[in-house]
Design a protein around this motif. Sequence first.
Motif, PDB file in Angstrom:
ATOM      1  N   GLU A 226     -22.717  -3.486  -7.315  1.00 49.56           N
ATOM      2  CA  GLU A 226     -22.112  -4.495  -6.445  1.00 49.56           C
ATOM      3  C   GLU A 226     -22.879  -4.631  -5.130  1.00 49.56           C
ATOM      4  O   GLU A 226     -23.495  -3.677  -4.653  1.00 49.56           O
ATOM      5  CB  GLU A 226     -20.653  -4.132  -6.141  1.00 49.56           C
ATOM      6  N   ASP A 227     -22.823  -5.829  -4.582  1.00 47.74           N
ATOM      7  CA  ASP A 227     -23.364  -6.131  -3.244  1.00 47.74           C
ATOM      8  C   ASP A 227     -24.845  -5.758  -3.101  1.00 47.74           C
ATOM      9  O   ASP A 227     -25.260  -5.090  -2.157  1.00 47.74           O
ATOM     10  CB  ASP A 227     -22.544  -5.414  -2.170  1.00 47.74           C
ATOM     11  N   VAL A 228     -25.654  -6.196  -4.061  1.00 49.37           N
ATOM     12  CA  VAL A 228     -27.107  -5.981  -3.956  1.00 49.37           C
ATOM     13  C   VAL A 228     -27.644  -6.990  -2.942  1.00 49.37           C
ATOM     14  O   VAL A 228     -27.401  -8.204  -3.062  1.00 49.37           O
ATOM     15  CB  VAL A 228     -27.779  -6.177  -5.329  1.00 49.37           C
ATOM     16  N   PRO A 229     -28.401  -6.527  -1.900  1.00 48.53           N
ATOM     17  CA  PRO A 229     -28.802  -7.442  -0.829  1.00 48.53           C
ATOM     18  C   PRO A 229     -30.162  -8.101  -1.042  1.00 48.53           C
ATOM     19  O   PRO A 229     -31.035  -7.562  -1.725  1.00 48.53           O
ATOM     20  CB  PRO A 229     -28.843  -6.502   0.385  1.00 48.53           C
ATOM     21  N   TRP A 230     -30.289  -9.303  -0.488  1.00 51.88           N
ATOM     22  CA  TRP A 230     -31.552 -10.026  -0.344  1.00 51.88           C
ATOM     23  C   TRP A 230     -32.263 -10.209  -1.694  1.00 51.88           C
ATOM     24  O   TRP A 230     -33.358  -9.710  -1.931  1.00 51.88           O
ATOM     25  CB  TRP A 230     -32.465  -9.320   0.668  1.00 51.88           C
TER      26      TRP A 230
ATOM     27  N   PHE B 281     -35.740 -11.571 -13.456  1.00 54.88           N
ATOM     28  CA  PHE B 281     -36.658 -10.736 -12.676  1.00 54.88           C
ATOM     29  C   PHE B 281     -36.731 -11.272 -11.249  1.00 54.88           C
ATOM     30  O   PHE B 281     -36.867 -12.491 -11.038  1.00 54.88           O
ATOM     31  CB  PHE B 281     -38.060 -10.731 -13.300  1.00 54.88           C
ATOM     32  N   GLY B 282     -36.646 -10.372 -10.299  1.00 59.47           N
ATOM     33  CA  GLY B 282     -36.679 -10.805  -8.911  1.00 59.47           C
ATOM     34  C   GLY B 282     -36.894  -9.642  -7.954  1.00 59.47           C
ATOM     35  O   GLY B 282     -36.982  -8.463  -8.351  1.00 59.47           O
ATOM     36  N   PHE B 283     -36.967  -9.989  -6.669  1.00 57.45           N
ATOM     37  CA  PHE B 283     -37.035  -8.990  -5.589  1.00 57.45           C
ATOM     38  C   PHE B 283     -35.617  -8.733  -5.091  1.00 57.45           C
ATOM     39  O   PHE B 283     -34.804  -9.659  -5.006  1.00 57.45           O
ATOM     40  CB  PHE B 283     -37.873  -9.512  -4.412  1.00 57.45           C
ATOM     41  N   HIS B 284     -35.335  -7.513  -4.704  1.00 62.43           N
ATOM     42  CA  HIS B 284     -34.056  -7.253  -4.015  1.00 62.43           C
ATOM     43  C   HIS B 284     -34.101  -5.887  -3.332  1.00 62.43           C
ATOM     44  O   HIS B 284     -34.926  -5.013  -3.684  1.00 62.43           O
ATOM     45  CB  HIS B 284     -32.857  -7.336  -4.967  1.00 62.43           C
ATOM     46  N   GLY B 285     -33.235  -5.720  -2.360  1.00 61.71           N
ATOM     47  CA  GLY B 285     -33.116  -4.429  -1.688  1.00 61.71           C
ATOM     48  C   GLY B 285     -32.449  -3.415  -2.598  1.00 61.71           C
ATOM     49  O   GLY B 285     -31.616  -3.758  -3.445  1.00 61.71           O
ATOM     50  N   ALA B 286     -32.813  -2.157  -2.429  1.00 64.76           N
ATOM     51  CA  ALA B 286     -32.238  -1.077  -3.250  1.00 64.76           C
ATOM     52  C   ALA B 286     -31.782   0.052  -2.333  1.00 64.76           C
ATOM     53  O   ALA B 286     -32.475   1.072  -2.169  1.00 64.76           O
ATOM     54  CB  ALA B 286     -33.262  -0.565  -4.255  1.00 64.76           C
ATOM     55  N   PRO B 287     -30.606  -0.096  -1.695  1.00 65.27           N
ATOM     56  CA  PRO B 287     -30.134   0.930  -0.755  1.00 65.27           C
ATOM     57  C   PRO B 287     -29.820   2.259  -1.420  1.00 65.27           C
ATOM     58  O   PRO B 287     -29.679   3.265  -0.730  1.00 65.27           O
ATOM     59  CB  PRO B 287     -28.867   0.288  -0.173  1.00 65.27           C
TER      60      PRO B 287
ATOM     61  N   GLN C 177     -25.371 -10.085  -3.922  1.00 68.04           N
ATOM     62  CA  GLN C 177     -24.993 -10.418  -5.300  1.00 68.04           C
ATOM     63  C   GLN C 177     -24.616  -9.149  -6.061  1.00 68.04           C
ATOM     64  O   GLN C 177     -25.224  -8.088  -5.883  1.00 68.04           O
ATOM     65  CB  GLN C 177     -26.145 -11.127  -6.017  1.00 68.04           C
ATOM     66  N   ASP C 178     -23.590  -9.273  -6.936  1.00 68.94           N
ATOM     67  CA  ASP C 178     -23.274  -8.191  -7.875  1.00 68.94           C
ATOM     68  C   ASP C 178     -24.188  -8.347  -9.083  1.00 68.94           C
ATOM     69  O   ASP C 178     -24.323  -9.454  -9.640  1.00 68.94           O
ATOM     70  CB  ASP C 178     -21.809  -8.274  -8.325  1.00 68.94           C
ATOM     71  N   MET C 179     -24.823  -7.253  -9.505  1.00 66.13           N
ATOM     72  CA  MET C 179     -25.743  -7.294 -10.652  1.00 66.13           C
ATOM     73  C   MET C 179     -25.177  -6.482 -11.800  1.00 66.13           C
ATOM     74  O   MET C 179     -24.697  -5.350 -11.603  1.00 66.13           O
ATOM     75  CB  MET C 179     -27.120  -6.744 -10.256  1.00 66.13           C
ATOM     76  N   THR C 180     -25.255  -7.042 -13.018  1.00 63.17           N
ATOM     77  CA  THR C 180     -24.744  -6.348 -14.201  1.00 63.17           C
ATOM     78  C   THR C 180     -25.464  -6.856 -15.446  1.00 63.17           C
ATOM     79  O   THR C 180     -26.020  -7.967 -15.448  1.00 63.17           O
ATOM     80  CB  THR C 180     -23.236  -6.580 -14.359  1.00 63.17           C
TER      81      THR C 180
END
Length: 510
Positions: free
Chosen positions: A454-458, A466-472, A435-438
């Motif tokens: 852009e392209d935030v995973p999982w 508020f949520g969990f997500h990967g932060a490469p 998902q793209d986050m903004t």
Amino acid sequence: MTNVTDGAAPGGPSRPTGRHSRRRVALLLVAILAVIAVVLGGGALAYSKQFEGRALPGTTVLGQDVAGQTPEEIAGLVADRGEGVTVTVTAGDQQLDKSLADLGVSVDAAATAQAAVDRDDSLTGVLASTWSGEHVVEPVVTVDRAATAAFAEGLVPEDRTTPVDASVSFDEDAQSWTTEPGRNGQGVDPEPLVAAVAENAAALEDFSVEQPIEEITPAITTEEAEEVVGSISALLEQPMSITGADEETHEVSPERRNDWISVSPAEDGRSLHIVVDEESVHEWVAARAEQDAVEAEDGIEQVDADGEVVKVVAEKQDGLKITNTDAIAEQLITALKGITPLEAAFESTTVEAEVERVDAPEPEKDEEKTEDGEESTVPANPTGEKWIDVDLSQKTVTAYVGDTPVWGPRAMVDGKPGNETVTGTYEIYLRYDLQDMTNAAYYPEDHPKYYLTEDVPWVQYFHRGFGFHGAPWRSSFGYSGSHGCINMPVSDAKWLYDWASIGTKTVVHH
């Protein structure tokens, strides 16, 4: 009496005999010839002197008497004749008047003139020429056959020389395969022109020649291209499907087949053939096989001190693996190339899950001490359901089944001051694998607080945004620094995404 003969009278003068008379005549003839020779020799010498370096009598070039002319005069004659020759060339619907030079013919006027004056000018030669009659000298002419052939080939316009092969392409707008017609080219066999020039050039006279122009058909004709379009139509009409391991059918749609095929010339360049993107076919079949496959889920059992199972925390679930993925892909490729139907089926094998045995927990405690001595409340959950514990004090995420931790604690990054993470008990209500986050809904692009990632995973939301997500983009974890979400290493975020689901309870606390 004495008989008198016809001879001299006795006592008279004597008369010559026959032998003496003949000698006298011979001497007289020799004397006469000597006189003639002296006269002729003197005249011949004078005659020879008169034609020294010039053409002798009887010499002709191009049918013209050049006796007494110098090499320069003869060369001028030959050069003028050569330059004045016009060759009329007819090729198709065009008629051209060309010079000999245009056709690769060279006239050596100097060599021709030298040949005209190179006769023997000695006394013997002069005398011989006097009696020998006409001496015909042919012009020295050279035909460059390669240049003549090049001229013939140049008679065809450049844009018509090469035939254009027919082709087949896919029209994206019309969503159909179309034919681009072929076009004939034009060419010549230069030999007729070369032979005519070689035969007529030496005469240095005007002449005409016809050079045929031939049609050259393309290697790939329009009819052949249309046949290929027909073959593609037949290919798209064939029924093609793969039966999955769960008996579901994977249809190989015509639209999908269109993506896999293209048309290109064969290696010999004389035909068209349908090319199948085999790599893409393998990828598509592998994706369908992965879709049908079931990942094994290991079970969790609690055991007492004697090793006896006292509680099944999570039932194991055997998985399913497709075993003939490559074989199915090859069958599909063969069907595409052969324009035949396909009825294939995935074969599978069971992947047995394992069971992890863990010690039964001590009696439940509602409170425990953190490393800095502060109390951290972890809600008791004896029901056996999955839930996620988010400890904002420890900056960790732990996955539980009932009251048993099955993963973690794992380090994370929570909201920074001013963007603190909410606390409370929630449920995951929305998930995205990418998902793209903004925050464009709150700040314009030129605002200092605006962001777009852009392209935030999982991504798994548990309360509003508020949520969990990967932060490469992060290299370390275990501190506060996000806009409010729980940032995790990508591999941890994926594990949690695969383990959890919509409705999984999430407890966020200090």
